[in-house]
Design a protein around this motif. Sequence first.
Motif, PDB file in Angstrom:
ATOM      1  N   VAL A 121      -7.336  14.352   2.760  1.00  0.00           N
ATOM      2  CA  VAL A 121      -7.700  13.580   3.942  1.00  0.00           C
ATOM      3  C   VAL A 121      -6.442  12.982   4.552  1.00  0.00           C
ATOM      4  N   PHE A 122      -6.528  12.564   5.797  1.00  0.00           N
ATOM      5  CA  PHE A 122      -5.418  11.901   6.456  1.00  0.00           C
ATOM      6  C   PHE A 122      -5.988  10.827   7.372  1.00  0.00           C
ATOM      7  N   LYS A 182      -9.959  11.249   8.132  1.00  0.00           N
ATOM      8  CA  LYS A 182     -10.518  12.571   8.403  1.00  0.00           C
ATOM      9  C   LYS A 182     -10.159  13.540   7.283  1.00  0.00           C
ATOM     10  N   ALA A 183     -11.068  14.480   7.050  1.00  0.00           N
ATOM     11  CA  ALA A 183     -10.778  15.563   6.122  1.00  0.00           C
ATOM     12  C   ALA A 183      -9.810  16.532   6.783  1.00  0.00           C
ATOM     13  N   SER A 199      -5.785  23.519   8.689  1.00  0.00           N
ATOM     14  CA  SER A 199      -5.548  22.163   8.204  1.00  0.00           C
ATOM     15  C   SER A 199      -5.093  21.304   9.378  1.00  0.00           C
ATOM     16  N   LYS A 200      -5.804  20.240   9.620  1.00  0.00           N
ATOM     17  CA  LYS A 200      -5.473  19.377  10.748  1.00  0.00           C
ATOM     18  C   LYS A 200      -4.083  18.774  10.602  1.00  0.00           C
ATOM     19  N   THR A 201      -3.704  18.460   9.366  1.00  0.00           N
ATOM     20  CA  THR A 201      -2.380  17.872   9.169  1.00  0.00           C
ATOM     21  C   THR A 201      -1.289  18.881   9.473  1.00  0.00           C
ATOM     22  N   ARG A 202      -1.421  20.093   8.987  1.00  0.00           N
ATOM     23  CA  ARG A 202      -0.392  21.109   9.233  1.00  0.00           C
ATOM     24  C   ARG A 202      -0.365  21.521  10.699  1.00  0.00           C
ATOM     25  N   MET A 207       0.848  -1.200   0.000  1.00  0.00           N
ATOM     26  CA  MET A 207       0.000   0.000   0.000  1.00  0.00           C
ATOM     27  C   MET A 207       0.876   1.240   0.000  1.00  0.00           C
ATOM     28  N   ARG A 208       0.433   2.240  -0.757  1.00  0.00           N
ATOM     29  CA  ARG A 208       1.209   3.472  -0.844  1.00  0.00           C
ATOM     30  C   ARG A 208       1.230   4.179   0.507  1.00  0.00           C
ATOM     31  N   PRO A 209       2.310   4.942   0.795  1.00  0.00           N
ATOM     32  CA  PRO A 209       2.345   5.718   2.036  1.00  0.00           C
ATOM     33  C   PRO A 209       1.177   6.682   2.092  1.00  0.00           C
ATOM     34  N   LEU A 210       0.645   6.873   3.285  1.00  0.00           N
ATOM     35  CA  LEU A 210      -0.527   7.725   3.468  1.00  0.00           C
ATOM     36  C   LEU A 210      -0.189   8.894   4.371  1.00  0.00           C
ATOM     37  N   PRO A 211      -0.839  10.054   4.159  1.00  0.00           N
ATOM     38  CA  PRO A 211      -0.638  11.181   5.079  1.00  0.00           C
ATOM     39  C   PRO A 211      -1.358  10.911   6.378  1.00  0.00           C
ATOM     40  N   MET A 212      -0.613  10.686   7.451  1.00  0.00           N
ATOM     41  CA  MET A 212      -1.245  10.323   8.709  1.00  0.00           C
ATOM     42  C   MET A 212      -0.554  11.033   9.855  1.00  0.00           C
ATOM     43  N   THR A 213      -1.286  11.113  10.961  1.00  0.00           N
ATOM     44  CA  THR A 213      -0.690  11.637  12.179  1.00  0.00           C
ATOM     45  C   THR A 213      -1.034  10.694  13.313  1.00  0.00           C
ATOM     46  N   SER A 214      -0.139  10.596  14.272  1.00  0.00           N
ATOM     47  CA  SER A 214      -0.403   9.721  15.402  1.00  0.00           C
ATOM     48  C   SER A 214      -1.172  10.474  16.470  1.00  0.00           C
TER      49      SER A 214
END
Length: 663
Positions: free
Chosen positions: A211-212, A172-173, A146-149, A1-8
Amino acid sequence: MRPLPMTSMTPMTPMTSITPSAASTTPSAAPTISTLLVANRGEIACRVFRTCRELGISTVAVYSDADADALHVREADAAVRLPGAAPSETYLRGDLVVKAALAAGADAVHPGYGFLSENADFARAVTAAGLVWIGPPPAAIEAMASKTRAKELLGIAPLTDVTEADLPVLVKAAAGGGGRGMRIVRELAHLEGELAAASAEAASAFGDGEVFVEPYVENGRHVEVQLLCDAHGTVWALGTRDCSLQRRHQKVVEEAPAPGLPAALEASLLDTAVRAAKAVGYVGAGTVEFLVAEGRAHFLEMNTRLQVEHPVTEEVFGVDLVALQLSVAEGRALPPEPPAPRGHAIEARLYAEDPARGWAPQTGVLHLFELPREGRVRLDTGYVSGDAVGVHYDAMLAKVIVHAPTRAEAVRKLAHALDRARIHGPVTNRDLLVASLRHPEFGDPGLLDTGFYDRNGATLTEPRTGAEYAAVAAALAEAAGRGGRFGGGWRNLRSQDETRTYGDHEVRYRPTRDGGYEVTAPEGVRVVSATPDRVRLEVGGVVRDFDVTAYEDGTVHAGRHRLTRRPRFTDPREQTAPGSLLAPMPGTVVRVADGLAVGARVEAGQPLLWLEAMKMEHRVIAPASGTLTALHAAPGRQVEVGALLAVVSDDATPDAAQEDQTV
């Protein structure tokens, strides 16, 4: 599976310091706001207009074609049309909103919540046009919206892949909120599909499909801190709120302060929120959200706007947050310290939806909408009696807010107000809200968490007791309105009973010698009086009155019950073939399953197509295994409730569509 934008989902503290990327500057010349455009609709537009009227500020509304007759348009001093109905054509078109503000002579823009409220480019466009932006600096929006940033700024390390060990996870968006673009994934095989679905929904709702993924923490508490900051360095942390009662990841009941938090944990939440705001040079109203689990807090996101649940903070602190937003935007400084909190406030979101059918959104005319006037119940709404609830936007009808000296008093007061409300028209979640507020588990702050409806949903959505007697009242009111089958008089020859059916309740009655009525089913009911709009019944020695109103669509409201009258004879034209999948709600077909075509083999529970209604995506699933023998849906098709979408035949022959909400 390709790497995904995620946060712990790592604990909030210790917190990595945030680089001050957007220090605010004090305006060289303080602006004066005389005319304000609200770049939003519905309840929040009406709420901002209310404060503007109190401050003597003229108001401008924008509206889509679907909102041409909406309450927020009627309440504004001027209104500008945004051609189209979909959010992407109207309320998400920042260029059109800025043109509308200039055309109407506005000098400021308030974004409300949702839509463009956390769009930094829109904020820049507003200020570039010479208008006052009622919100934080664009750079602060970019840093936190942005939740990721935001998590990167907080030093929360991203993951690079998802394995079975990480499950369950939450998709999540990155932009927006309100439960849209959000999915729980418990099986790795479903991840790719849910990523695509969440991205499509996020793009539709927010204009941003990013999304992440993060680990899903089961049954924590959703706690947040309200901030208000001026351009002179003052930051107010206006206490905490608990928003743990949620369905489909969207808040239903909110209260302030968050009950039962240890003092040290509460102080840590307030301190973290203040430090985050100062680090990005924040100005205006904003909220920092946390998930509290096992005594530890995890950062979720910062919403760089006014929150839906802001009224409970206003009630506790005795402030008007919209008025303070405007004051800050005009360059005025906040007092060094906020007012002292007092008492407890609680808010319930009233939705046009059916909790017993998977929270399916409802549409139709809101024939009557009244709340009790006593008790200082606050109502923030975008609807009044006679307004229509459409398919294009969120299903929230109103927020009902109360304040009291203690939590127990506030909960009791809100439940009573909702229970006595008169709401005629589409099915709503009113009964669920009342049952939730009166549930013993909700009364104990130590048991609050986001799993409340997972545990209690089945019992909380059971029909309200006493519906059989409401059906009696409905039948007798109808009989009184037409003078009875026998012209309102008794005959010497005994005749068979009149029969009426409302939902699952059959009522049988006959006229009596004195001009009244005798009820033969259900048993044990004595008719005290009956008129076309009011019936008094005695059951078990207790007398109760039922106000009765019938509508042309077949719905009847008797007391606090909503009933649907069933016709005595079924119209053959209304019969459907076995295996027919009918649209469970009005909406738009947005997707059909890949490769789905007539003749295909389908399995029970397999998603066949997706409908979008009220900004939420709903999937229609195969009710049984069999062969697809008809398909009447294509992306972009608008359908009404009950429209035939597909037919599945053979292995089983169900008689109606099944619908599963995926958000």
